[in-house]
Design an enzyme around this catalytic site. Structure first.
Site, PDB file in Angstrom:
ATOM      1  N   TYR A   1      15.555  45.546 -14.418  1.00 12.20           N
ATOM      2  CA  TYR A   1      15.650  46.907 -13.872  1.00 12.20           C
ATOM      3  C   TYR A   1      14.254  47.409 -13.458  1.00 12.20           C
ATOM      4  O   TYR A   1      14.067  47.873 -12.319  1.00 12.20           O
ATOM      5  CB  TYR A   1      16.268  47.843 -14.908  1.00 12.20           C
TER       6      TYR A   1
ATOM      7  N   LYS B   1      12.841  48.283  -9.648  1.00 11.42           N
ATOM      8  CA  LYS B   1      12.254  49.583  -9.265  1.00 11.42           C
ATOM      9  C   LYS B   1      10.865  49.373  -8.654  1.00 11.42           C
ATOM     10  O   LYS B   1      10.450  50.108  -7.756  1.00 11.42           O
ATOM     11  CB  LYS B   1      12.198  50.506 -10.490  1.00 11.42           C
TER      12      LYS B   1
ATOM     13  N   THR C   1      22.493  61.344 -17.202  1.00 14.45           N
ATOM     14  CA  THR C   1      23.207  60.586 -16.169  1.00 14.45           C
ATOM     15  C   THR C   1      23.981  59.433 -16.833  1.00 14.45           C
ATOM     16  O   THR C   1      23.923  59.267 -18.048  1.00 14.45           O
ATOM     17  CB  THR C   1      22.245  59.997 -15.107  1.00 14.45           C
TER      18      THR C   1
HETATM   19  N1  LIG Z   1      18.608  58.227 -15.502  1.00 12.22           N
HETATM   20  C1  LIG Z   1      17.314  58.073 -15.567  1.00 12.22           C
HETATM   21  O1  LIG Z   1      16.667  58.385 -16.584  1.00 12.22           O
HETATM   22  C2  LIG Z   1      16.550  57.494 -14.397  1.00 12.22           C
HETATM   23  C3  LIG Z   1      15.148  57.406 -14.488  1.00 12.22           C
HETATM   24  C4  LIG Z   1      14.427  56.894 -13.403  1.00 12.22           C
HETATM   25  C5  LIG Z   1      15.095  56.505 -12.251  1.00 12.22           C
HETATM   26  N2  LIG Z   1      16.458  56.593 -12.195  1.00 12.22           N
HETATM   27  C6  LIG Z   1      17.115  56.174 -10.951  1.00 12.22           C
HETATM   28  O2  LIG Z   1      17.962  57.214 -10.489  1.00 12.22           O
HETATM   29  C7  LIG Z   1      18.961  56.663  -9.629  1.00 12.22           C
HETATM   30  C8  LIG Z   1      20.314  57.258  -9.968  1.00 12.22           C
HETATM   31  O3  LIG Z   1      20.699  56.842 -11.256  1.00 12.22           O
HETATM   32  P1  LIG Z   1      21.434  57.820 -12.292  1.00 12.22           P
HETATM   33  O4  LIG Z   1      20.541  57.898 -13.482  1.00 12.22           O
HETATM   34  O5  LIG Z   1      21.883  59.044 -11.626  1.00 12.22           O
HETATM   35  O6  LIG Z   1      22.662  56.871 -12.729  1.00 12.22           O
HETATM   36  P2  LIG Z   1      24.239  57.038 -12.583  1.00 12.22           P
HETATM   37  O7  LIG Z   1      24.687  58.360 -13.096  1.00 12.22           O
HETATM   38  O8  LIG Z   1      24.782  55.802 -13.240  1.00 12.22           O
HETATM   39  O9  LIG Z   1      24.483  56.981 -11.013  1.00 12.22           O
HETATM   40  C9  LIG Z   1      24.378  55.762 -10.326  1.00 12.22           C
HETATM   41  C10 LIG Z   1      25.065  55.870  -8.976  1.00 12.22           C
HETATM   42  O10 LIG Z   1      24.878  54.613  -8.313  1.00 12.22           O
HETATM   43  C11 LIG Z   1      26.119  54.202  -7.764  1.00 12.22           C
HETATM   44  N3  LIG Z   1      26.224  52.750  -7.713  1.00 12.22           N
HETATM   45  C12 LIG Z   1      26.109  51.854  -8.722  1.00 12.22           C
HETATM   46  N4  LIG Z   1      26.327  50.616  -8.263  1.00 12.22           N
HETATM   47  C13 LIG Z   1      26.580  50.737  -6.934  1.00 12.22           C
HETATM   48  C14 LIG Z   1      26.898  49.809  -5.913  1.00 12.22           C
HETATM   49  N5  LIG Z   1      27.036  48.495  -6.159  1.00 12.22           N
HETATM   50  N6  LIG Z   1      27.092  50.270  -4.658  1.00 12.22           N
HETATM   51  C15 LIG Z   1      26.994  51.595  -4.375  1.00 12.22           C
HETATM   52  N7  LIG Z   1      26.703  52.522  -5.312  1.00 12.22           N
HETATM   53  C16 LIG Z   1      26.509  52.094  -6.574  1.00 12.22           C
HETATM   54  C17 LIG Z   1      27.186  54.785  -8.697  1.00 12.22           C
HETATM   55  O11 LIG Z   1      28.369  55.000  -7.948  1.00 12.22           O
HETATM   56  P3  LIG Z   1      29.728  54.188  -8.114  1.00 12.22           P
HETATM   57  O12 LIG Z   1      29.713  53.565  -9.477  1.00 12.22           O
HETATM   58  O13 LIG Z   1      30.769  55.246  -7.904  1.00 12.22           O
HETATM   59  O14 LIG Z   1      29.698  53.198  -6.990  1.00 12.22           O
HETATM   60  C18 LIG Z   1      26.554  56.114  -9.084  1.00 12.22           C
HETATM   61  O15 LIG Z   1      26.899  57.108  -8.137  1.00 12.22           O
HETATM   62  C19 LIG Z   1      18.874  55.125  -9.826  1.00 12.22           C
HETATM   63  O16 LIG Z   1      18.199  54.565  -8.734  1.00 12.22           O
HETATM   64  C20 LIG Z   1      18.050  54.978 -11.077  1.00 12.22           C
HETATM   65  O17 LIG Z   1      17.345  53.763 -11.090  1.00 12.22           O
HETATM   66  C21 LIG Z   1      17.201  57.085 -13.230  1.00 12.22           C
END
Ligand SMILES: NC(=O)c1ccc[n+]([C@@H]2O[C@H](COP(=O)([O-])OP(=O)(O)OC[C@H]3O[C@@H](n4cnc5c(N)ncnc54)[C@H](OP(=O)(O)O)[C@@H]3O)[C@@H](O)[C@H]2O)c1
Length: 296
Positions: A171, A175, A211
């Site tokens: 992961y 990133k 999330t």
């Molecule tokens: N949460 C944190 O602390 C954190 C920290 C740093 C960065 N981030 C980044 O923030 C971004 C959003 O993550 P989140 O934390 O909001 O997680 P999340 O709630 O799990 O959301 C992830 C989203 O990605 C979509 N997704 C997953 N696999 C996919 C695929 N194969 N094709 C199309 N869409 C897909 C999911 O939609 P479906 O399952 O409906 O397709 C969901 O809408 C990510 O890039 C993550 O790396 C998160």
């Protein structure tokens, strides 16, 4: 006196069904003049709740990415002025693969978005903006990242098809690939879209415990995480999907983030990507291999 008519524009938000993407799309959908495309595997429910356009996209399947770009081009929507490459997944191990046989974290977070950006770039308005969601985990700062392991850079072909290993390292490394792509795309913009003022930004949203990114972890681990969330929210760099989603939307709509050029924002202020992410030779190699892998 007649009011001048508001310019109509489209923004694609990948992963707008949950977490950060949903929060960002909610803000954009309320912004006058913007049509939001919810791009995810099951986009209908979120799109209906936001008054947005659902368009199925599976970033873990390059055929789906191509079909998405073709459908979008023919959808008769207002000009494409924004792309938010937000969707992301995190697994516990490296045994999951995409439809094309790549390790699923690298394949989804990096390769799927890499191809999507290549296909959408020719359609983006001359003053369009791209924001790629990265993460502080792309930096080797284990303490600041709450014990999360640092990325381990390698030949991109090996990252696409590793034998096994830690899902968290995969992961963090995916990133890092996201940040390298932002910086390399910014370097290439003058030749890819000569004369345009397209902006390419990277965004580290901070740690957002609210999330569903921990969906592959055990139910017990998720419960523990939920219980400590109120305590985590007091720590620096820890925030909510709503707060970071609003910042992400701002990077698409606010004149302060207009191009040309590139900014890397950490939570709510300008930051600096890691030295590895800024290495132009590594990024050029990643670009070349990503072109090769997504051309199949
Ligand atoms: N949460 C944190 O602390 C954190 C920290 C740093 C960065 N981030 C980044 O923030 C971004 C959003 O993550 P989140 O934390 O909001 O997680 P999340 O709630 O799990 O959301 C992830 C989203 O990605 C979509 N997704 C997953 N696999 C996919 C695929 N194969 N094709 C199309 N869409 C897909 C999911 O939609 P479906 O399952 O409906 O397709 C969901 O809408 C990510 O890039 C993550 O790396 C998160």
């Amino acid at each position: 006196m007649n009011k001048p008519s508001l310019e109509q524009r489209t923004v694609v938000v990948t992963g707008a069904t949950s977490g950060l993407g949903l929060a960002c799309a909610r803000v954009l959908a309320r912004t006058p003049g913007w049509t939001v495309v919810v791009a995810a595997r099951r986009p209908d429910g979120a799109a209906a709740s936001l008054g947005a356009v659902p368009l199925a996209l599976d970033l873990a399947d390059l055929t789906s990415v191509r079909a998405f770009a073709a459908t979008l081009a023919d959808a008769g929507l207002p000009p494409l002025a924004g792309v938010v490459a937000n969707a992301g997944i995190q697994y516990r191990d490296r045994r999951h693969t995409t439809a094309d046989g790549f390790e699923a974290t690298f394949g989804t977070n990096h390769l799927g978005h890499f191809l999507l950006l290549q296909l959408l770039l020719p359609h983006l308005t001359g003053d369009g903006r791209i924001v790629v969601v990265a993460s502080g985990t792309h930096k080797a700062q284990r303490i600041r990242n709450g014990g999360f392991p640092p990325p381990r850079w390698d030949d991109p072909r090996a990252l696409a098809q590793p034998s096994d290993g830690s899902g968290q390292v995969a992961y963090a490394t995916s990133k890092l690939a996201n940040v390298m792509t932002v910086l390399e795309l910014a370097r290439r913009m003058a030749s890819l879209r000569p004369g345009s003022r397209i902006a390419v930004h990277g965004f580290d949203p901070g740690l957002m415990p609210d999330t569903a990114l921990d969906r592959d972890y055990s139910a017990r681990a998720q419960r523990v995480y939920e219980r400590v969330t109120p305590l985590l929210l007091r720590l620096p760099g820890v925030t909510t999907a709503a707060a970071s989603g609003a910042q992400l939307a701002t990077m698409i709509t606010d004149p302060a983030y207009a191009g040309p050029g590139s900014r890397y924002v950490e939570v709510d202020r300008d930051g600096e990507p890691s030295a590895t992410a800024r290495d132009p030779q590594l990024a050029a190699e990643l670009w070349a291999v990503s072109e090769e892998l997504t051309a199949r």
